[in-house]
Every structure is written in structure tokens, then in C-alpha cells.
Scaffold this active site. Structure first.
Site, PDB file in Angstrom:
ATOM      1  CD  GLU A  87      -3.023  -0.860   0.091  1.00 17.26           C
ATOM      2  OE1 GLU A  87      -3.517   0.271  -0.061  1.00 17.26           O
ATOM      3  OE2 GLU A  87      -3.298  -1.814  -0.645  1.00 17.26           O
ATOM      4  CB  SER A 467     -50.664 -21.144  48.509  1.00 13.30           C
ATOM      5  OG  SER A 467     -52.063 -21.149  48.691  1.00 13.30           O
TER       6      SER A 467
END
Length: 803
Positions: A87, A467
Site C-alpha cells: 500500500e 399460596s
């Protein structure tokens, strides 16, 4: 001649001045709206957030871009050199733009003019960083000028290493990989340090056009581009000729990334995701690179998922077959027709099949892949027709009573070539398990299938606990001077509900009355009338306070009907409340996240924030174990908590949860069933594990007249505990200081005498509160009138029937 030269010099000077003015104007013009490059000094690219289970296994990943950030210092030299060669070979020499590179590109493009070859670019790595981070991908002279200006400025502000670090971590390299570290994993299943020269060169070949150089789809082009990078590395002196030759000879092969050890816990992971988004926002959760350590136990989660599904299937099968998923014509190509049927959500791991032939003792089926199979009659016997109101149709006597040719059904393999008929339950449920000492959620299953419904019935479903709420009433009574042996009358009562309202006549689940009973029996047998009397004697404001203390309900109305669990709460809150009973009455906060670290390893959050002097040491050198302070707030006294634990253990040994006693372990808990069996619960614990189970329809309707917490939820609890505690030592419930044990007749609440034929238990008392010989502790009930008539006669249920 001299005059002519003077003219030329003047013209040159004028052109120079005009050119300089033009450049100055351009610089001024384009610098007006340049983005602020200084933000790159603190730039942190989006990174994947990884969520781990308590044992380190991966639970989930959240990301917009799957990136792993690696600092420049940790980048292998050969990788850096590969990218520089491909690059920007002059990166460490140029000031942001490469003039030589630009001239070289101009010459090369002129030579290629008129050919089909792609023009050569000359952007430096610095320019690419400027474009990728600060500009758009617009192809224009304006963008190139801004790119060059930013490159110059960035080179003055940042080191070369910082620019290169940004580039190598930001760049997209295809295959769902952002940055070189993610690319190394996705292409080669390797860390950066393990890359060969050839592999590093391949990654460096990708930035220009990742999709054009895929190692499988475009293998020849990818290898040619890789070899080109290798030759550039040789020309630039980064590798030797021998290394270049070996790298070019190396095959270009893509290796699939190893499957990580993964924990599947969809409902739990979604709770974690919500909390992360609440704390850090969408951007932080999906791009912050967080490392999240959660509380989940993969072993317990696997058990929870399996036993809940088995429990829901068991209930569903008891209530019959609702018919096929669909019907198709099997006279043509049935495989194509079957493939066109949409698979119902939540069907997996079961499979779709179509009935091809029906005999008395079996049905022949075809699967989506064309394979044949058989459903024997033994696997169809359960499928009596479903009818309204949870009733069943006639018994199944042959396969044709259940299936017909063309029926599309769900099946599960049970042996080679044989399959069982299945159907996705309509009923839903949830299970949560937590450490009662810390509140760490160890398992969470919020429903039948996350694919079918993401609604989490552990944390989001507000239902009546029935309950299972009663222990909080009984603890309020224990702290008001009552004991487990205090006798409460189990008989009919009538309660005034206020002006304009009818009298309320609560009843027991059995619609029977049992006379004077010790308070322990009231909880073990889940007696509604005893609970209402108890709440009346203690006062509902105190019950409301206890519900709030334990975090079960924040706004419980002070009505006596609420003592039977007529309010609403979640399974998570109920289970946490029970956890505070078994841990000795200490407040805990249920949590799913233990610790969160940022991308640099700094701790952002830790649930356990207790100070610990001596914990942060290099190693152990014989020093004593650090003492960590217990900062948990006391919700109820340890003696009260133990008395309630002992009474709930009685529920398992002698009461509504007695089927759980088959496990022969110290276990305690309470069933819960609401009116008409709309909701069923079992919440309980071992000494070190609290577990809650809920089963009910999302749109509340009856589960059936014979269904209750003891038949629907308790078996799921039992199956979970059987596997979760397998191989673990059988630890008894811990007894705190200040408890006095006295032998008591369980049926009368009086001191046991030699020769008593009834059950004798060791009851837990505060010192000085045990009954005297022959004493019966039976306090009056203020504001409650006894119902007239035979105490054994049933009365209207009203809000009774909670069990």
C-alpha cells in the site's frame, strides 16, 4: 535579448505569484469545512462486545462491526511490512502524500492509456485513514484535495505508528472482518503472531477490493495478488529470496474459524443485552468492545431448559391432541408440498413430517428430506382429542383415531426409523435458579422457545403467586410473637369487605375444615382459612411491610384477600424473596452481570463492590485468607428465617410438595395455585440454591380442574433439583445461634410425650417461647366472625381456592 529574458523572468514571477495566490485561495477555501482530525487522537474504533458465562464460555456477541483491536506494538513486523509493501512503501519517509508515488502513478497510467487495465492510484496510508475516518468515498477532485490537506495535518499531529495503528484496525478486509486481527481469524483461524509470510501477504492484498480476491470464489486472482505482494516485500528488502520462494509455493487455503465453546441461553442473554444498552447505550453495547462476565452456569442452564420443556410437554400431553399442523395432498410430489409448509416457531429440534399411510398399529410418514419413518401406536396412545375446558375425548384405540393421510405433524426420533408424535405446547412457563447468598442468577429460562416468543416470563410476566406468597404472612406472624406451634383455628369465617360489598367467605382448596391446627400445619397443608386468620391477627399493614421488605411486591393492597396471594409479582422477585429466607434473612439483589471491563481491561462495573484488603496480591505466600465484610442488610432475623425454612421443609416432607421428598435431600419450598388454576407455582430451595418455577397460559385461562402447583410446577422443580444437585454433598439447612429445638407433637403443637402415636418433630423456637406441658397457644382473631353452621360443611369459595 536581455530585455526578452527580463520579460520571461517577470512573467515567471507573475505566474509564481498567481500560482501561490491560487494555492493560498484553494487552501483557504478547502480548509473552511475540513473535519476535525484531532478527534483521531482519542479515536477508538467500534469493537465487538463479548459476553461470557460464569465459566468463561462465550454466551453472546454484540457488534455492528466485528473487530478486534490490536495496538501497533503488538503487530507482527512481517504483517506491517506486508501492508507497507502493498500500500505505501515510503510511509515512514513521506509527509502525508508521496510525491514520487504520484509521479510514478501518472507515468504508469499514461503508459496504460487506452488499455482495459485499472488506473493506478497513489493514495498513501495516511490519506486512506483521512478518507476512511473523516471523509466520504466520493470520487472527486475536491475530496482528493481535502484528503491531501488532512494527510499533511495528521502527519504533524500524530506519530507514524498511531496512523498505522488506526489503519490496520479500521480497514475492511472482507469476510465480515474489520481490522487485521479479525481477518486473521476469519480467513486462517490464526492469531496475528501465527501468520506465515504468505498469509500476511494475502491480508495485505485485500484492501483494494476484498470481494475480488476471495480465496475460494476467486482463488486464482487471490493467489496472483498475494504473490504480487510477496514480490514487493522481496524488492523492499523485508524478506529473503528463499522466504519469497517458499511463500509463493505455499497453497492459499482458507481455514474455517474454530467453533468456540458456546453457551446457549437466549432469555438470559437478552436480559444482559438490555442491561448493557441501559448502561452504555446502543453504541456502547454494540461497539464498545466490552468484556462482560455474567453469572450464568452453563450446566444449570442446560438442565433448566430441558426440564422446563419436559414439564410443559408432560402437562400438554395430559390435555390431549389438538390436531395436525396442516394438511397436504400426498398423491403428487409430497416432498415439494411438505417443503412449502412453514415450520412453526419453537418446533426445533423436532421435525416436520407428513402421514403417507395409516394402519391400526402404526402410521407411515415421510420427512422433509424424503426419508421414510414409522410412528408406532405406542407413541400415539397419549393423543386423545383435546376438548374445551381442558377435557379429553375418547381413548385412542388405533392409529387412525389420531392421524389421517396427508396430516402434517411434528415428530421426534426415538429409535432407528421410529418416531414419536409431538406438538408444541400452548401452555407457557419459566424457571429461574439463583445463588441465595449473592443473588447471582445461575439459570434463566423464560419460556418454551425464544424463537417463538421473546417475552421473558421470569422477569416480565406479572402473575398472582397464590399460596407461594403465604411464607411472608407467616414470617410477619413469627415476628409478632407467634411460633410454629401456635394453634390457629381452621374453620369457616366471614369477612366484611366494606360498604356496598358482599361478605367474603374464604375456603380451603379442599372445601373442608380441619379445626384447631398448629401454625406449621397451615403452611405445610396450605390452609387458606388459617392464613387469613393469621393475617387478621397480625394486621395486613405488617404483611404489606414484609412483602415490600423481601422485594416481592411494592404496592400490595392491605386487604385480607391479598394474604392468599391475590396480588401480582414476577417469578424473579418471588425466587429472590425465598432466597432471602434460606440465606438467614439477608437482602440480596438478583443480577445477571458480575463484571464489565472496557477494551483496555479496565473494570467499569463490578456487582460485588465490597472492599477486600489483601485480595490484590501477586500470589499466596502463606498469608491468611482475606476477610470480606458481609454488608448485606438484614431483612428479617436469622431465627425467624430459620423457623420459616424449617416450616417450608415440612411442606416437602409432609405437605403439598411431598413428591419432592423422594429426592431424599434437604429441600424446602411452597406450592402456589390461583383461582380456577390459572397460575401454578413452586418456589423453593436447598441450602445453597434457590429455584422458582411458574406455569400458566400467557392469556390467563384455567389449566384444568385437577391441575395445581403440586402437579404442574413441583415436578419441574423436582427434576431440576435432582440433576442440579447430583453428586453434591447433602448439606443440612444451617441453624443460626438463638434457636432452641423442642420435641413437639406435629398434629397438636403441644410438647411430645413418650408413647405419643402421632408424628413427633423437632420444632424450632426462640428461647422461652416453647409451649409448657399441656398448654395450647390459641390467640383470638380480631375483626373476624365465625361462620355459623357445621364446621365441616363447605362454603362458597369467593377468593378462596388459592392453594
Amino acid at each position: 535579448m536581455t530585455r526578452f529574458l527580463g520579460y520571461l523572468a517577470g512573467l515567471a514571477l507573475l505566474l509564481t505569484i498567481v500560482g501561490a495566490a491560487g494555492v493560498a485561495f484553494a487552501l483557504h477555501h478547502y480548509s473552511q469545512d475540513l473535519p476535525d482530525y484531532k478527534q483521531l487522537a482519542d479515536y477508538q474504533p467500534p469493537m465487538v462486545t463479548r459476553v461470557h458465562a460464569g465459566d468463561g464460555r462465550l454466551l453472546a456477541e454484540y457488534a455492528t462491526e466485528r473487530r478486534v483491536f490490536v495496538p501497533y506494538e503488538a503487530m507482527p513486523k512481517r504483517l506491517v511490512n506486508a501492508f507497507l509493501s502493498a500500500e505505501d512503501k515510503n510511509f515512514f519517509e513521506h509527509p502525508g502524500i508521496d510525491v514520487q508515488g504520484i509521479l510514478r502513478a501518472v507515468v504508469q497510467n499514461l503508459q496504460q492509456f487506452g488499455s482495459d487495465r485499472r488506473p493506478v492510484g497513489a493514495s498513501t496510508i495516511t490519506q486512506q485513514v483521512a478518507k476512511n475516518f473523516l471523509l466520504t468515498n466520493e470520487v472527486s477532485i475536491d475530496r482528493k484535495i481535502k484528503e491531501a490537506m488532512l494527510a499533511f495535518r495528521m502527519e504533524k499531529a500524530f506519530s507514524k505508528e498511531r496512523i498505522l495503528e488506526l489503519y490496520l484496525n479500521e480497514i475492511f478486509l472482507g469476510n465480515r472482518a474489520y481490522g487485521v486481527a479479525a481477518a486473521a481469524l476469519n480467513y486462517f483461524n490464526k492469531s496475528l503472531d501465527d501468520l506465515t509470510v504468505a498469509e500476511a501477504a494475502y491480508l495485505a492484498a485485500l484492501p483494494k477490493a476484498p470481494s475480488n480476491y476471495h480465496p475460494v470464489r476467486h482463488h486464482e486472482a487471490a493467489k496472483a495478488r498475494r504473490d504480487w505482494v510477496i514480490m514487493r516485500m522481496l524488492e523492499n528488502g523485508h524478506i529473503s529470496a528463499a522466504e519469497a520462494e517458499a511463500a509463493i509455493a505455499e497453497p492459499l487455503m482458507m481455514r474455517r474459524r474454530d467453533a468456540e465453546q458456546f453457551t446457549v441461553a437466549d432469555y438470559f442473554a437478552e436480559e444482559v443485552r438490555r442491561e448493557l444498552v441501559d448502561r452504555f447505550g446502543e453504541a456502547g453495547a454494540y461497539g464498545g468492545g466490552l468484556s462482560v462476565r455474567t453469572s450464568i452456569s452453563p450446566k444449570l442452564q442446560s438442565i433448566a431448559d430441558r426440564v422446563l420443556r419436559d414439564g410443559l410437554v408432560a402437562y400438554d400431553r395430559r390435555h390431549g391432541w389438538r390436531g395436525p399442523i396442516d394438511r397436504i395432498d400426498v398423491r403428487g410430489n409430497w416432498q415439494i408440498a411438505l417443503a412449502g409448509i412453514k415450520t412453526p416457531a419453537g418446533l426445533a429440534p423436532w421435525r416436520l413430517a407428513v402421514v403417507l399411510e395409516v394402519a391400526n398399529d402404526r402410521a407411515t410418514i415421510g420427512l422433509t428430506d424424503g426419508a421414510p419413518g414409522t410412528v408406532p401406536f405406542s407413541e400415539l396412545r397419549w393423543a386423545r382429542p383435546w376438548q374445551e375446558d381442558q377435557k379429553l375425548g375418547p381413548e385412542v384405540r388405533r392409529a387412525g383415531d389420531v392421524l389421517a393421510v396427508g396430516d402434517v405433524i411434528a415428530v421426534e426420533a426415538v429409535s432407528d426409523g421410529n418416531f414419536a408424535l409431538r406438538q408444541v405446547p400452548e401452555v407457557e412457563g419459566a424457571l429461574v435458579a439463583m445463588d441465595p447468598h449473592t443473588g447471582r442468577v445461575l439459570a434463566m429460562t423464560g419460556g418454551w422457545s425464544f424463537d417463538e416468543s421473546q417475552f421473558n416470563r421470569v422477569t416480565q410476566a406479572n402473575r398472582q403467586p397464590g399460596s407461594s406468597f403465604k411464607p411472608f404472612v407467616y414470617m410477619a406472624a413469627l415476628d409478632s410473637g407467634f411460633t410454629p406451634a401456635t394453634v390457629i383455628i381452621d374453620g369457616p369465617i366471614v369477612l366484611d369487605q366494606g360498604p356496598g360489598l358482599p361478605k367474603w367467605k374464604p375456603s380451603n382448596y379442599s372445601n373442608e375444615f380441619y379445626g384447631p391446627q398448629p401454625m406449621r400445619v397451615g403452611i405445610e397443608k396450605s390452609r387458606n382459612l388459617m392464613t387469613v386468620r393469621l393475617a387478621a391477627m397480625v394486621g395486613m399493614p405488617k404483611v404489606v411491610d414484609y412483602a415490600r421488605r423481601f422485594g416481592v411486591m411494592d404496592d400490595l393492597q392491605p386487604l385480607l384477600s391479598m394474604s392468599l396471594g391475590a396480588g401480582e409479582t414476577t417469578l424473579m422477585r418471588m425466587t429472590a424473596g425465598y432466597a432471602m429466607i434460606v440465606n438467614g434473612g439477608k437482602r440480596i439483589t438478583p443480577h445477571v452481570i458480575d463484571r464489565i471491563q472496557d477494551r483496555n481491561g479496565q473494570t467499569l462495573y463490578r456487582h460485588d463492590a465490597r472492599p477486600c484488603e489483601g485480595c490484590l496480591v501477586e500470589g499466596w505466600d502463606g498469608q491468611s485468607v482475606p476477610q470480606i465484610p458481609d454488608q448485606r442488610q438484614e431483612v428479617v432475623s436469622p431465627v425467624t428465617a430459620y423457623q420459616m425454612t424449617s416450616m417450608l421443609q415440612g411442606v416437602v416432607l409432609r405437605g403439598t410438595g411431598r413428591r419432592i421428598a423422594e429426592l431424599n435431600r434437604p429441600l424446602a419450598g411452597k406450592t402456589g395455585t390461583t383461582n380456577d388454576s390459572f397460575d401454578t407455582w413452586f418456589v423453593g430451595f436447598s441450602p445453597d440454591l434457590a429455584v422458582g418455577v411458574f406455569v400458566g397460559f400467557d392469556q390467563p385461562r384455567t389449566l384444568g380442574g385437577r391441575e395445581s402447583g403440586s402437579t404442574v410446577a413441583a415436578p419441574i422443580f423436582k427434576d431440576f433439583m435432582a440433576e442440579a444437585l447430583e453428586g453434591e454433598p447433602s448439606i443440612p439447612f444451617r441453624v443460626p445461634p438463638g434457636v432452641q429445638f423442642v420435641r413437639i407433637d406435629a398434629s397438636s403443637g403441644q410438647l411430645a410425650r413418650s408413647g405419643d402415636g402421632g408424628a413427633v418433630i423437632l420444632e424450632a423456637f426462640r428461647p422461652g417461647t416453647a409451649p409448657e406441658p399441656g398448654q395450647v397457644d390459641m390467640p383470638p382473631v380480631p375483626g373476624v366472625s365465625e361462620a355459623p353452621g357445621d364446621s365441616a360443611a363447605p362454603v362458597a369459595t369467593g377468593l378462596g381456592g388459592l392453594y
